[in-house]
Design a protein around this motif. Structure first.
Motif, mmCIF file in Angstrom:
data_model
loop_
_atom_site.group_PDB
_atom_site.id
_atom_site.type_symbol
_atom_site.label_atom_id
_atom_site.label_comp_id
_atom_site.label_asym_id
_atom_site.label_seq_id
_atom_site.Cartn_x
_atom_site.Cartn_y
_atom_site.Cartn_z
ATOM 1 N N GLY A 76 0.779 -1.304 0.155
ATOM 2 C CA GLY A 76 0.023 -0.019 -0.057
ATOM 3 C C GLY A 76 0.928 1.570 0.003
ATOM 4 O O GLY A 76 1.080 1.673 -1.065
ATOM 5 N N LEU A 77 1.108 1.783 1.101
ATOM 6 C CA LEU A 77 1.802 2.941 1.381
ATOM 7 C C LEU A 77 3.423 2.975 0.632
ATOM 8 O O LEU A 77 3.615 3.830 0.081
ATOM 9 N N ALA A 78 4.117 1.850 0.737
ATOM 10 C CA ALA A 78 5.571 1.651 0.236
ATOM 11 C C ALA A 78 5.273 1.959 -1.255
ATOM 12 O O ALA A 78 5.909 2.586 -1.896
ATOM 13 N N LYS A 79 4.217 1.144 -1.799
ATOM 14 C CA LYS A 79 3.932 1.168 -3.287
ATOM 15 C C LYS A 79 3.808 2.563 -3.870
ATOM 16 O O LYS A 79 4.250 2.976 -4.781
ATOM 17 N N GLU A 80 2.909 3.370 -3.118
ATOM 18 C CA GLU A 80 2.637 4.829 -3.449
ATOM 19 C C GLU A 80 3.945 5.652 -3.371
ATOM 20 O O GLU A 80 3.994 6.490 -4.309
ATOM 21 N N ALA A 81 4.639 5.432 -2.294
ATOM 22 C CA ALA A 81 5.948 6.291 -2.218
ATOM 23 C C ALA A 81 6.753 5.962 -3.153
ATOM 24 O O ALA A 81 7.412 6.973 -3.868
ATOM 25 N N LEU A 82 7.039 4.670 -3.988
ATOM 26 C CA LEU A 82 7.819 4.331 -5.045
ATOM 27 C C LEU A 82 7.156 4.967 -6.071
ATOM 28 O O LEU A 82 8.222 5.227 -6.981
ATOM 29 N N HIS B 274 0.897 10.931 6.088
ATOM 30 C CA HIS B 274 0.923 9.678 6.516
ATOM 31 C C HIS B 274 1.585 9.337 7.813
ATOM 32 O O HIS B 274 1.710 8.249 8.424
ATOM 33 N N SER B 275 2.333 10.555 8.123
ATOM 34 C CA SER B 275 3.286 10.268 9.474
ATOM 35 C C SER B 275 2.472 10.078 10.480
ATOM 36 O O SER B 275 2.944 9.709 11.501
ATOM 37 N N GLN B 276 1.309 10.752 10.433
ATOM 38 C CA GLN B 276 0.430 10.881 11.585
ATOM 39 C C GLN B 276 -0.389 9.465 11.685
ATOM 40 O O GLN B 276 -0.636 9.029 12.762
ATOM 41 N N SER B 277 -0.524 8.791 10.537
ATOM 42 C CA SER B 277 -1.236 7.439 10.637
ATOM 43 C C SER B 277 -0.482 6.258 10.525
ATOM 44 O O SER B 277 -1.228 5.308 10.400
ATOM 45 N N LYS C 48 7.177 2.702 14.551
ATOM 46 C CA LYS C 48 8.362 1.834 14.644
ATOM 47 C C LYS C 48 8.233 0.766 13.527
ATOM 48 O O LYS C 48 8.738 -0.343 13.348
ATOM 49 N N SER C 49 7.231 1.107 12.592
ATOM 50 C CA SER C 49 6.923 0.063 11.671
ATOM 51 C C SER C 49 7.824 0.317 10.455
ATOM 52 O O SER C 49 8.418 1.549 10.510
ATOM 53 N N PRO C 50 7.998 -0.558 9.598
ATOM 54 C CA PRO C 50 8.953 -0.276 8.488
ATOM 55 C C PRO C 50 8.570 1.207 7.826
ATOM 56 O O PRO C 50 9.500 1.914 7.519
ATOM 57 N N ILE C 51 7.401 1.202 7.389
ATOM 58 C CA ILE C 51 6.987 2.390 6.479
ATOM 59 C C ILE C 51 7.131 3.592 7.360
ATOM 60 O O ILE C 51 7.484 4.667 7.135
ATOM 61 N N GLY C 52 6.727 3.643 8.847
ATOM 62 C CA GLY C 52 6.783 4.794 9.637
ATOM 63 C C GLY C 52 8.085 5.085 9.946
ATOM 64 O O GLY C 52 8.391 6.281 9.917
ATOM 65 N N LYS C 53 9.074 4.212 9.966
ATOM 66 C CA LYS C 53 10.521 4.601 9.689
ATOM 67 C C LYS C 53 11.023 5.329 8.678
ATOM 68 O O LYS C 53 11.760 6.333 8.748
ATOM 69 N N ALA C 54 10.640 4.696 7.698
ATOM 70 C CA ALA C 54 10.817 5.234 6.216
ATOM 71 C C ALA C 54 10.532 6.888 6.175
ATOM 72 O O ALA C 54 10.996 7.499 5.680
ATOM 73 N N ILE C 55 9.141 6.874 6.444
ATOM 74 C CA ILE C 55 8.500 8.252 6.455
ATOM 75 C C ILE C 55 9.085 9.278 7.371
ATOM 76 O O ILE C 55 9.611 10.292 7.094
ATOM 77 N N LYS D 113 12.532 13.714 8.415
ATOM 78 C CA LYS D 113 13.808 14.131 9.151
ATOM 79 C C LYS D 113 15.068 14.595 8.200
ATOM 80 O O LYS D 113 15.767 15.689 8.558
ATOM 81 N N HIS D 114 15.314 14.170 6.932
ATOM 82 C CA HIS D 114 16.172 14.498 6.171
ATOM 83 C C HIS D 114 15.726 15.105 4.883
ATOM 84 O O HIS D 114 16.360 15.184 3.801
ATOM 85 N N TRP D 115 14.592 15.897 4.745
ATOM 86 C CA TRP D 115 13.989 16.474 3.892
ATOM 87 C C TRP D 115 14.806 17.438 3.237
ATOM 88 O O TRP D 115 14.980 17.550 2.164
ATOM 89 N N LYS D 116 15.336 18.191 3.775
ATOM 90 C CA LYS D 116 16.351 19.356 3.110
ATOM 91 C C LYS D 116 17.282 18.744 2.452
ATOM 92 O O LYS D 116 17.368 19.216 1.212
ATOM 93 N N GLY D 117 18.015 17.714 2.972
ATOM 94 C CA GLY D 117 19.211 17.203 2.208
ATOM 95 C C GLY D 117 18.606 16.378 0.901
ATOM 96 O O GLY D 117 19.274 16.336 0.109
ATOM 97 N N LEU D 118 17.275 15.710 1.161
ATOM 98 C CA LEU D 118 16.877 14.965 -0.044
ATOM 99 C C LEU D 118 16.459 15.972 -1.183
ATOM 100 O O LEU D 118 16.658 15.348 -2.318
ATOM 101 N N GLN D 119 16.485 17.261 -1.042
ATOM 102 C CA GLN D 119 16.065 18.008 -2.137
ATOM 103 C C GLN D 119 17.032 18.885 -2.381
ATOM 104 O O GLN D 119 16.828 19.606 -3.325
#
Length: 166
Positions: free
Chosen positions: A1-7, A52-55, A59-66, A71-77
């Motif tokens: 679900g969410l991981a596929k959307e992110a990809l 999706h960070s609120q929902s 500690k889930s894999p997708i929660g950690k990825a989000i 946290k690294h948004w500035k660097g990611l862009q």
């Protein structure tokens, strides 16, 4: 679900990068192209992450990825600000792969100072290659010049982007 959307966001970002490469854009033109095409997509992705960070369970894999992405948004862009930059570090990962695979063979890196020295050497070798130098010729050149260095600017002149080898 969410991981596929992110990809799907990342797939679209890489599609834009491939399009920029196919157009053989200059660095300034690539930056402008990214501002026009990638920036709106990244803004949309940031909103998606925030929503999706609120929902998601933190500690889930997708929660950690989000959480990591936010946290690294500035660097990611950062790659949007300079057409010379890539959106990922895949090229660097490919460059260091031989060193990573052989690291157990580097006996001189068994201390922190040895590991620091190894990192400096690898950085110089890879940066020399990135600037079109043969690493052996570059190293020979700087080792011949270092004894003559008297100031920080003398050392700075030996960095790969400042050296012109025949």
């Amino acid at each position: 679900g969410l991981a596929k959307e992110a990809l799907l966001f990342y797939r679209d970002l890489y599609r834009i990068e491939h399009e920029a490469s196919d157009l053989n854009l200059s660095h300034p033109d690539r930056q402008a192209f990214r501002q026009e095409k990638s920036m709106p997509l990244l803004k949309q992705h940031h909103q998606w992450l925030e929503a999706h960070s609120q929902s998601t369970l933190p500690k889930s894999p997708i929660g950690k990825a989000i959480a990591y992405s936010l946290k690294h948004w500035k660097g990611l862009q950062t790659y949007l600000t300079d057409g010379r930059l890539q959106p990922d570090n895949n090229a660097t990962e490919r460059d260091i792969k031989p060193f990573v695979m052989a690291r157990k063979n580097f006996l001189f890196a068994c201390t922190q100072s040895g590991a620091d020295a190894l990192g400096i050497h690898f950085s110089l070798i890879l940066t020399a290659k990135q600037h079109g130098h043969d690493p052996t010729r570059y190293y020979t050149h700087i080792l011949q010049q270092i004894p003559h260095c008297k100031s920080l600017s003398d050392y700075h002149a030996l960095l790969p982007w400042n050296v012109a080898l025949d």
